[in-house]
Design an enzyme around this catalytic site. Sequence first.
Site, PDB file in Angstrom:
ATOM      1  N   CYS A 353     -62.095  -6.959 -23.370  1.00  0.00           N
ATOM      2  CA  CYS A 353     -62.917  -5.822 -22.908  1.00  0.00           C
ATOM      3  C   CYS A 353     -64.388  -5.918 -23.308  1.00  0.00           C
ATOM      4  O   CYS A 353     -65.260  -5.725 -22.454  1.00  0.00           O
ATOM      5  CB  CYS A 353     -62.356  -4.487 -23.359  1.00  0.00           C
ATOM      6  N   ARG A 382     -54.833 -13.123 -31.779  1.00  0.00           N
ATOM      7  CA  ARG A 382     -54.492 -11.990 -32.649  1.00  0.00           C
ATOM      8  C   ARG A 382     -53.669 -12.493 -33.814  1.00  0.00           C
ATOM      9  O   ARG A 382     -52.820 -13.370 -33.651  1.00  0.00           O
ATOM     10  CB  ARG A 382     -53.687 -10.941 -31.864  1.00  0.00           C
ATOM     11  N   GLN A 400     -54.352 -13.263 -21.182  1.00  0.00           N
ATOM     12  CA  GLN A 400     -54.035 -12.056 -20.416  1.00  0.00           C
ATOM     13  C   GLN A 400     -54.625 -12.158 -19.020  1.00  0.00           C
ATOM     14  O   GLN A 400     -55.700 -12.712 -18.850  1.00  0.00           O
ATOM     15  CB  GLN A 400     -54.681 -10.832 -21.080  1.00  0.00           C
ATOM     16  N   ASP A 402     -56.427 -10.093 -17.313  1.00  0.00           N
ATOM     17  CA  ASP A 402     -57.070  -8.883 -17.804  1.00  0.00           C
ATOM     18  C   ASP A 402     -58.191  -8.485 -16.865  1.00  0.00           C
ATOM     19  O   ASP A 402     -59.006  -9.318 -16.488  1.00  0.00           O
ATOM     20  CB  ASP A 402     -57.651  -9.201 -19.193  1.00  0.00           C
ATOM     21  N   HIS A 404     -61.062  -5.133 -15.970  1.00  0.00           N
ATOM     22  CA  HIS A 404     -61.627  -3.836 -16.320  1.00  0.00           C
ATOM     23  C   HIS A 404     -62.318  -3.270 -15.103  1.00  0.00           C
ATOM     24  O   HIS A 404     -63.066  -3.977 -14.436  1.00  0.00           O
ATOM     25  CB  HIS A 404     -62.565  -3.981 -17.518  1.00  0.00           C
ATOM     26  N   LYS A 488     -52.394   6.451 -20.294  1.00  0.00           N
ATOM     27  CA  LYS A 488     -52.057   5.212 -19.594  1.00  0.00           C
ATOM     28  C   LYS A 488     -50.711   5.325 -18.887  1.00  0.00           C
ATOM     29  O   LYS A 488     -49.898   6.197 -19.221  1.00  0.00           O
ATOM     30  CB  LYS A 488     -51.992   4.047 -20.576  1.00  0.00           C
ATOM     31  N   HIS A 534     -58.723  -0.259 -18.329  1.00  0.00           N
ATOM     32  CA  HIS A 534     -58.204  -1.605 -18.642  1.00  0.00           C
ATOM     33  C   HIS A 534     -56.920  -1.742 -17.845  1.00  0.00           C
ATOM     34  O   HIS A 534     -56.112  -0.813 -17.829  1.00  0.00           O
ATOM     35  CB  HIS A 534     -57.759  -1.767 -20.090  1.00  0.00           C
TER      36      HIS A 534
HETATM   37 ZN    ZN Z   1     -59.400  -4.122 -22.111  1.00  0.00          ZN
END
Ligand code: ZN
Length: 662
Positions: A353, A382, A400, A402, A404, A488, A534
């Site tokens: 992000c 992580r 990911q 991913d 946004h 979410k 996200h």
């Molecule tokens: Zn994010």
Amino acid sequence: MSRSSSLRNAYATLKVPAMSNINVRLPDGSSQSVAAGTRPIDVARSISPRLADAAIVASVNGQLYDLTRPLESDADLKILTTKDAEALQVYRHSTAHLLAAAVLELFPETQLGIGPPIDTGFYYDFDRPAAFTPEDLEKIEKRMWEIQARDLPYERVLTPKEEGLKKYADAWMKCELIRERAGDVFSEYTLGPHFIDFCRGPHVPSTSKIKAFKLLSIAGAYWKGDEHNKQLQRIYGTAFFTKKELDEYIAKLEDAKKRDHRKLGQELDLFSIQELAGPGLIFFHPKGGIVRKQIEDWMRDQYLKRGYSLVYTPHIVRRELFKVSGHADFYGENMFVPMKLDDAEYQPKPMNCPGHILIYADKQRSYRELPVRLGELGTVYRYERSGVMHGLMRVRGFTQDDAHIFCTPGQIEEEVVACLQFAFDTLKTYGFNDCEAELSTWDNGASGKYDGTADQWKLAENALKNAAERVNLKIKVMQDEAAFYGPKIDVKLVDAIGRLWQLSTVQFDFTLPRRFGLEYIAEDGKAHQPLMVHRALYGSIERFFGILLEHYAGAFPVWLAPVQAIVLPITDRQIDFAKQVRDRLEQAGIRATLDDRSEKVNAKIREAQLQKIPFMLVVGDREAQSGQVAVRHRKRGDLGAKPLDAFIADAQKLIESKAIEE
Ligand SMILES: [Zn+2]
Ligand SMILES: [Zn+2]
């Protein structure tokens, strides 16, 4: 004083108030006036012997309560039976006590940790110098049945804290728990003369209630889940109300074991984890690499088709970025530690992000450009604790899918609808027909722990709710389960053997746009803060790969299969023709190999079958002369001879349509 007489004394201190009547209200609206000290099981008996027989535990004023614990004042009483999910938890936890009691009888030197129920059964943690062996498990299970047959009551005993600390002086884990959790007087539960455990309860009334259980495995576990603490031995088991349910569950476990992605990953040579490189870091081998490329290509194509932009952001950045984003504070313990380079500290990213936000904020944005959808197959790092990593499912480095989305309040509902549709298309593409969804909301501001204004929460929660309705997605609302920064929707898929896997997330964020001061110039000519969402559909590609591997039990659909067809000459005489067949397949875009070893063709078929290759093309003299191939399918067996061109056309159709059913 012996242990059991001290118990009896403790039990005798349990004071039942002077005889008076109390009022017990039942779920059907009726009520009974009974003597104080009446037990829920007595009330159940007065209603019907069948209810008393099916009873597992009671609910008293909304709290779970032993059936044999005296009622002391007016109460709303519900008798929970095998039909209630909460009763199963109590039943399983009671089976954990049975396990601990059996362990203490067989191995008296053992110390007890905790024994909670879990989704799949229960476990109990033990501290014992010697390791439990699989043979020990059998012995323990046998002893559990012996104790079960003794029909021992689970008796609740109240003990003053000071006395408890003395009594448990050499049981270090119990002492620690009593010191931390017990009030002035705490409850213990006995099971026969030898077993007593500091426990809040409740439990089933007696061991004869427990009808079906099985011990499953032994694992290491740190006391309180903290790796700085002593490592204990955890015995896992499961329990069901009936033997039939237990047998079904065990059959499912066996099936799951055959599908274990770690086992299949090795057998099919798809990926590995390398000791020298470290745990939780995945190496995709050539065959796994091909499957992964298909998965990634599909997603990238979809991004472009659906109005996303593809971006790439660095794996490692200045720590300063994570201070602005807040990750350094709120997420710090899940991050890899920073490294000092010449000018500053740098740190691998735990999320994509902040990077995407920097791209959004790199220029002034007008409402005309919105929505801005930035997508990336972004690799993040992580720090997972060493005990919790698991194959591809829980790792330290993963990618990911991913994205946004930055948009105006007026655009948000459409955006969420599009995200959900995208998620459904993803599931469908990989052959998942069922899913479940949860909407996590806030507490309407009651606790003050959530960021963002009431207006923001209302707008976002409504957008999620309306969008779900518009795409006919049934959602379970999980109040007060949202992240502090926004509500979410989570979509969970159901796999081939009925297991649920959390997959896609569409998550609002009110915090990051504020922290980074994000803006767009609205129609009113003024700067406004955009909404930010996200969303990840595969979640982690590594984990999704693992889910697919287990879902298909290694037999990837043709479009994903690393090798789609293998050519098997019967004798060396057909090798030239077999090579031509392989080359033609490759030219036609079909991933093909040739097994030209001087092995019997049946052995070659067996091996190709184990490798779960969709098509085996057997060529003998007859095929070589007629330009045909004898087609064998991994599931449907012998499909007969076909001209090579016809096979190629069929295979191409399957690949292009991404067929799941072959
Ligand atoms: Zn994010
Ligand atoms: Zn207990």
